[in-house]
Design a protein around this motif. Structure first.
Motif, mmCIF file in Angstrom:
data_model
loop_
_atom_site.group_PDB
_atom_site.id
_atom_site.type_symbol
_atom_site.label_atom_id
_atom_site.label_comp_id
_atom_site.label_asym_id
_atom_site.label_seq_id
_atom_site.Cartn_x
_atom_site.Cartn_y
_atom_site.Cartn_z
ATOM 1 N N TYR A 1 37.573 -63.944 54.353
ATOM 2 C CA TYR A 1 38.959 -64.400 54.244
ATOM 3 C C TYR A 1 39.465 -65.031 55.540
ATOM 4 C CZ TYR A 1 38.906 -61.148 50.290
ATOM 5 O OH TYR A 1 38.601 -60.482 49.136
ATOM 6 N N GLU A 2 39.022 -64.501 56.678
ATOM 7 C CA GLU A 2 39.604 -64.847 57.978
ATOM 8 C C GLU A 2 39.673 -66.346 58.252
ATOM 9 O OE1 GLU A 2 37.067 -62.555 57.587
ATOM 10 O OE2 GLU A 2 38.448 -60.854 57.607
ATOM 11 N N ALA A 3 38.615 -67.066 57.942
ATOM 12 C CA ALA A 3 38.587 -68.505 58.232
ATOM 13 C C ALA A 3 39.539 -69.299 57.344
ATOM 14 C CB ALA A 3 37.168 -69.042 58.071
ATOM 15 N N HIS A 4 40.081 -68.670 56.318
ATOM 16 C CA HIS A 4 40.922 -69.364 55.352
ATOM 17 C C HIS A 4 42.328 -68.760 55.264
ATOM 18 C CE1 HIS A 4 37.285 -71.423 54.149
ATOM 19 N NE2 HIS A 4 36.695 -70.242 54.222
ATOM 20 N N THR A 5 42.660 -67.911 56.221
ATOM 21 C CA THR A 5 43.981 -67.290 56.243
ATOM 22 C C THR A 5 45.011 -68.294 56.746
ATOM 23 O OG1 THR A 5 42.992 -65.131 56.667
ATOM 24 C CG2 THR A 5 45.326 -65.370 57.190
ATOM 25 N N PRO A 6 46.118 -68.464 56.020
ATOM 26 C CA PRO A 6 47.140 -69.407 56.486
ATOM 27 C C PRO A 6 47.778 -68.945 57.797
ATOM 28 C CG PRO A 6 47.583 -68.652 54.233
ATOM 29 C CD PRO A 6 46.467 -67.823 54.770
ATOM 30 N N HIS A 7 48.277 -69.907 58.552
ATOM 31 C CA HIS A 7 49.045 -69.577 59.749
ATOM 32 C C HIS A 7 50.333 -68.866 59.314
ATOM 33 C CE1 HIS A 7 46.471 -71.848 62.401
ATOM 34 N NE2 HIS A 7 46.515 -72.866 61.563
ATOM 35 N N PRO A 8 50.915 -68.055 60.190
ATOM 36 C CA PRO A 8 52.088 -67.262 59.802
ATOM 37 C C PRO A 8 53.272 -68.052 59.247
ATOM 38 C CG PRO A 8 51.190 -66.437 61.849
ATOM 39 C CD PRO A 8 50.439 -67.700 61.526
ATOM 40 N N LEU A 9 53.465 -69.295 59.675
ATOM 41 C CA LEU A 9 54.591 -70.093 59.171
ATOM 42 C C LEU A 9 54.120 -71.301 58.361
ATOM 43 C CD1 LEU A 9 57.092 -70.086 62.198
ATOM 44 C CD2 LEU A 9 57.056 -68.583 60.209
ATOM 45 N N GLU A 10 52.879 -71.272 57.907
ATOM 46 C CA GLU A 10 52.327 -72.401 57.169
ATOM 47 C C GLU A 10 53.168 -72.705 55.928
ATOM 48 O OE1 GLU A 10 48.013 -73.484 55.299
ATOM 49 O OE2 GLU A 10 48.106 -72.599 57.299
ATOM 50 N N GLY A 11 53.565 -73.977 55.808
ATOM 51 C CA GLY A 11 54.361 -74.407 54.662
ATOM 52 C C GLY A 11 55.845 -74.127 54.799
ATOM 53 N N LEU A 12 56.275 -73.609 55.950
ATOM 54 C CA LEU A 12 57.681 -73.250 56.140
ATOM 55 C C LEU A 12 58.367 -74.195 57.127
ATOM 56 C CD1 LEU A 12 57.343 -69.370 56.370
ATOM 57 C CD2 LEU A 12 57.650 -70.807 54.349
ATOM 58 N N THR A 13 59.671 -74.339 56.961
ATOM 59 C CA THR A 13 60.489 -75.182 57.834
ATOM 60 C C THR A 13 61.516 -74.298 58.537
ATOM 61 O OG1 THR A 13 60.238 -77.032 56.314
ATOM 62 C CG2 THR A 13 62.017 -77.188 57.916
ATOM 63 N N VAL A 14 61.653 -74.502 59.838
ATOM 64 C CA VAL A 14 62.521 -73.674 60.672
ATOM 65 C C VAL A 14 63.445 -74.567 61.471
ATOM 66 C CG1 VAL A 14 62.551 -71.944 62.519
ATOM 67 C CG2 VAL A 14 60.699 -71.929 60.834
ATOM 68 N N THR A 15 64.686 -74.119 61.641
ATOM 69 C CA THR A 15 65.627 -74.780 62.531
ATOM 70 C C THR A 15 66.259 -73.714 63.417
ATOM 71 O OG1 THR A 15 67.425 -76.398 62.682
ATOM 72 C CG2 THR A 15 67.654 -74.684 60.999
ATOM 73 N N ALA A 16 67.070 -74.139 64.369
ATOM 74 C CA ALA A 16 67.714 -73.199 65.287
ATOM 75 C C ALA A 16 69.179 -73.577 65.463
ATOM 76 C CB ALA A 16 67.005 -73.195 66.629
ATOM 77 N N THR A 17 69.972 -72.590 65.824
ATOM 78 C CA THR A 17 71.386 -72.832 66.108
ATOM 79 C C THR A 17 71.832 -71.913 67.236
ATOM 80 O OG1 THR A 17 73.596 -73.032 65.136
ATOM 81 C CG2 THR A 17 72.263 -71.183 64.379
ATOM 82 N N GLY A 18 72.786 -72.399 68.022
ATOM 83 C CA GLY A 18 73.341 -71.591 69.095
ATOM 84 C C GLY A 18 72.424 -71.423 70.292
ATOM 85 N N LEU A 19 71.403 -72.247 70.400
ATOM 86 C CA LEU A 19 70.473 -72.182 71.524
ATOM 87 C C LEU A 19 70.620 -73.440 72.367
ATOM 88 C CD1 LEU A 19 67.231 -71.070 69.621
ATOM 89 C CD2 LEU A 19 68.929 -69.602 70.690
ATOM 90 N N ASP A 20 70.323 -73.323 73.667
ATOM 91 C CA ASP A 20 70.370 -74.524 74.494
ATOM 92 C C ASP A 20 69.095 -75.341 74.249
ATOM 93 O OD1 ASP A 20 68.262 -73.571 76.211
ATOM 94 O OD2 ASP A 20 69.721 -72.550 77.484
ATOM 95 N N GLU A 21 69.038 -76.536 74.825
ATOM 96 C CA GLU A 21 67.917 -77.448 74.557
ATOM 97 C C GLU A 21 66.567 -76.860 74.962
ATOM 98 O OE1 GLU A 21 67.529 -80.316 72.767
ATOM 99 O OE2 GLU A 21 69.541 -79.727 72.175
ATOM 100 N N ARG A 22 66.519 -76.185 76.094
ATOM 101 C CA ARG A 22 65.275 -75.565 76.545
ATOM 102 C C ARG A 22 64.813 -74.515 75.538
ATOM 103 N NH1 ARG A 22 64.129 -71.002 78.717
ATOM 104 N NH2 ARG A 22 66.274 -70.457 79.163
#
Length: 188
Positions: A85-106
């Protein structure tokens, strides 16, 4: 389930896969001697997915059921063996979209880098297809829309946990609304 073949005794379920591909997966599973289940239950041996954010994928992870990409089935077919299974395990956020709010540019650049390393897509925009919003405080326009649209709003520690665990953490453990002020990392 078929009695012979590399998937003999294996019950496979799919999630996050287009209908046409799902049909091909079902056929390949049967050709390899396995069984196919449309619904995820505790009897399922392996979940095949392109996105770890589906309800089935989350349930599988909670049950410690292996979650793999469709490439796992191709590897089973090519080797005529049950592929690791290991070689075919998806990355933890594979297929997901993330954004951020309230954070500075860095901080947003750091979030974008982590999301990318975790196999996800970072975007500056929030829409109804966004999987998670990263925030330190429960405030702001993105936060309000995310809540209205039932999109989880989690602390930056969520990404750190995903990197450490090498899987999608339970978002309820990192919800901005649930975190004590000291754990949110709020700025003075």
């Amino acid at each position: 389930m078929g009695s012979t073949g590399p998937l003999a005794g294996v019950l496979v379920c799919c999630s996050g896969i287009a209908v046409e591909e799902r049909q091909r997966v079902r056929e390949l599973v049967h050709e390899l001697g396995g069984g196919y289940a449309a619904d995820f239950t505790e009897r399922v041996s392996v979940l095949v997915t392109r996105s770890v954010g589906t309800a089935k994928a989350r349930a599988a992870l909670q049950c410690s059921t292996p979650v793999v990409r469709p490439s796992w089935l191709k590897a089973c077919a090519a080797s005529a063996l049950l592929a690791p299974y290991e070689a075919h395990t998806p990355h933890p956020l594979e297929g997901l979209t993330v954004t951020a709010t309230g954070l500075d540019e860095r901080e947003k650049l750091q979030v974008a880098d982590k999301v990318s390393r975790l196999g996800g897509k970072y975007t500056r925009d929030l829409d109804r297809q966004t999987s998670f919003v990263i925030a330190v405080d429960a405030e702001g326009q993105k936060y309000e829309f995310a809540r209205q649209w039932k999109i989880p709003v989690v602390t930056p520690a969520f990404l750190d946990a995903a990197l450490e665990l090498r899987r999608l953490p339970r978002e309820k453990d990192y919800c901005v609304d649930e975190q004590p002020v000291a754990e949110k990392g709020t700025r003075q």
